[in-house]
Design a protein around this motif. Sequence first.
Motif, PDB file in Angstrom:
ATOM      1  N   GLN A  26     -40.631  15.034 -59.218  1.00 25.24           N
ATOM      2  CA  GLN A  26     -39.511  15.292 -58.315  1.00 25.24           C
ATOM      3  C   GLN A  26     -38.365  14.318 -58.579  1.00 25.24           C
ATOM      4  O   GLN A  26     -37.196  14.708 -58.571  1.00 25.24           O
ATOM      5  N   ALA A  27     -38.716  13.064 -58.870  1.00 22.05           N
ATOM      6  CA  ALA A  27     -37.703  12.033 -59.092  1.00 22.05           C
ATOM      7  C   ALA A  27     -37.041  12.137 -60.461  1.00 22.05           C
ATOM      8  O   ALA A  27     -35.913  11.674 -60.629  1.00 22.05           O
ATOM      9  N   THR A  28     -37.730  12.743 -61.448  1.00 22.05           N
ATOM     10  CA  THR A  28     -37.195  12.753 -62.807  1.00 22.05           C
ATOM     11  C   THR A  28     -36.693  14.106 -63.280  1.00 22.05           C
ATOM     12  O   THR A  28     -35.968  14.168 -64.274  1.00 22.05           O
ATOM     13  N   SER A  29     -37.079  15.175 -62.622  1.00 22.58           N
ATOM     14  CA  SER A  29     -36.707  16.521 -63.073  1.00 22.58           C
ATOM     15  C   SER A  29     -35.977  17.283 -61.976  1.00 22.58           C
ATOM     16  O   SER A  29     -36.397  17.243 -60.822  1.00 22.58           O
ATOM     17  N   PRO A  30     -34.919  18.002 -62.331  1.00 18.21           N
ATOM     18  CA  PRO A  30     -34.254  18.839 -61.327  1.00 18.21           C
ATOM     19  C   PRO A  30     -35.224  19.911 -60.810  1.00 18.21           C
ATOM     20  O   PRO A  30     -36.138  20.315 -61.537  1.00 18.21           O
ATOM     21  N   PRO A  31     -35.052  20.358 -59.582  1.00 17.13           N
ATOM     22  CA  PRO A  31     -35.988  21.333 -58.997  1.00 17.13           C
ATOM     23  C   PRO A  31     -36.232  22.572 -59.859  1.00 17.13           C
ATOM     24  O   PRO A  31     -37.360  23.040 -59.968  1.00 17.13           O
ATOM     25  N   SER A 114     -37.550  16.471 -70.945  1.00 14.86           N
ATOM     26  CA  SER A 114     -36.761  16.017 -72.095  1.00 14.86           C
ATOM     27  C   SER A 114     -36.137  14.642 -71.858  1.00 14.86           C
ATOM     28  O   SER A 114     -35.572  14.061 -72.780  1.00 14.86           O
ATOM     29  N   MET A 115     -36.245  14.122 -70.627  1.00 17.19           N
ATOM     30  CA  MET A 115     -35.612  12.850 -70.299  1.00 17.19           C
ATOM     31  C   MET A 115     -36.377  11.662 -70.894  1.00 17.19           C
ATOM     32  O   MET A 115     -37.517  11.804 -71.326  1.00 17.19           O
ATOM     33  N   ASP A 116     -35.743  10.492 -70.933  1.00 18.32           N
ATOM     34  CA  ASP A 116     -36.356   9.288 -71.501  1.00 18.32           C
ATOM     35  C   ASP A 116     -37.716   8.982 -70.871  1.00 18.32           C
ATOM     36  O   ASP A 116     -38.604   8.465 -71.553  1.00 18.32           O
ATOM     37  N   TYR A 117     -37.884   9.286 -69.605  1.00 14.75           N
ATOM     38  CA  TYR A 117     -39.149   9.041 -68.903  1.00 14.75           C
ATOM     39  C   TYR A 117     -40.324   9.680 -69.650  1.00 14.75           C
ATOM     40  O   TYR A 117     -41.447   9.163 -69.611  1.00 14.75           O
ATOM     41  N   PHE A 118     -40.091  10.793 -70.344  1.00 12.88           N
ATOM     42  CA  PHE A 118     -41.152  11.565 -70.983  1.00 12.88           C
ATOM     43  C   PHE A 118     -41.367  11.218 -72.458  1.00 12.88           C
ATOM     44  O   PHE A 118     -42.256  11.777 -73.091  1.00 12.88           O
ATOM     45  N   VAL A 119     -40.587  10.287 -73.013  1.00 18.62           N
ATOM     46  CA  VAL A 119     -40.715   9.940 -74.428  1.00 18.62           C
ATOM     47  C   VAL A 119     -42.142   9.477 -74.767  1.00 18.62           C
ATOM     48  O   VAL A 119     -42.691   9.888 -75.794  1.00 18.62           O
ATOM     49  N   PRO A 120     -42.799   8.645 -73.946  1.00 22.49           N
ATOM     50  CA  PRO A 120     -44.187   8.285 -74.274  1.00 22.49           C
ATOM     51  C   PRO A 120     -45.117   9.501 -74.346  1.00 22.49           C
ATOM     52  O   PRO A 120     -46.004   9.551 -75.198  1.00 22.49           O
ATOM     53  N   ALA A 121     -44.900  10.484 -73.481  1.00 26.73           N
ATOM     54  CA  ALA A 121     -45.715  11.704 -73.521  1.00 26.73           C
ATOM     55  C   ALA A 121     -45.480  12.455 -74.827  1.00 26.73           C
ATOM     56  O   ALA A 121     -46.431  12.918 -75.465  1.00 26.73           O
ATOM     57  N   HIS A 122     -44.231  12.549 -75.268  1.00 29.63           N
ATOM     58  CA  HIS A 122     -43.931  13.221 -76.542  1.00 29.63           C
ATOM     59  C   HIS A 122     -44.709  12.550 -77.668  1.00 29.63           C
ATOM     60  O   HIS A 122     -45.312  13.228 -78.513  1.00 29.63           O
ATOM     61  N   GLY A 123     -44.708  11.219 -77.676  1.00 28.84           N
ATOM     62  CA  GLY A 123     -45.428  10.464 -78.708  1.00 28.84           C
ATOM     63  C   GLY A 123     -46.930  10.717 -78.665  1.00 28.84           C
ATOM     64  O   GLY A 123     -47.575  10.863 -79.707  1.00 28.84           O
ATOM     65  N   LEU A 124     -47.491  10.758 -77.471  1.00 33.46           N
ATOM     66  CA  LEU A 124     -48.921  11.035 -77.319  1.00 33.46           C
ATOM     67  C   LEU A 124     -49.274  12.385 -77.918  1.00 33.46           C
ATOM     68  O   LEU A 124     -50.205  12.505 -78.720  1.00 33.46           O
TER      69      LEU A 124
END
Length: 159
Positions: A26-31, A114-124
Amino acid sequence: MFTIKLDDLSGTEIHQLLQEHLDDMQATSPPESKHALDLTGLKEPSIKFFTIWHETHLAGCGAFKKLDDEHAEVKSMRTSSGFKNQGVASKLLLYIIEQAKLSGFKRLSLETGSMDYFVPAHGLYQKHGFVFCGPFSDYKADPNSKFMSLNLTNKTTSD
């Protein structure tokens, strides 16, 4: 030592971890770009939900959802805050990949932010062979989403 189990989503620990997951989404992605499932959504029969434990402590969770006879989607991958950077997500993802293969799926896909918050997930996911792809299933192209997929027909879990 970690153990992974098929979970019925009845424990308070998992309720708390899933609420933390939903709050972060909720805090990182638009609804309109938030695709995380709530507790009710995760109890659908098309979903197999797993938890990973260190003794009696919940270390993380993840699931896969059947899309069709050959294609499943990774859902609700989350590591508990006290277990980050300890290999929990990799262990759980490898387990989910193996369970999807054993269930007869040939492809495993996912949607993530796609936000910076998710970059570690992309790497995983890239570390375990997932590649970026276009939208799948009912998803639409969205600048706030990235889509990834893994061909399970030539994937070994020893990777």
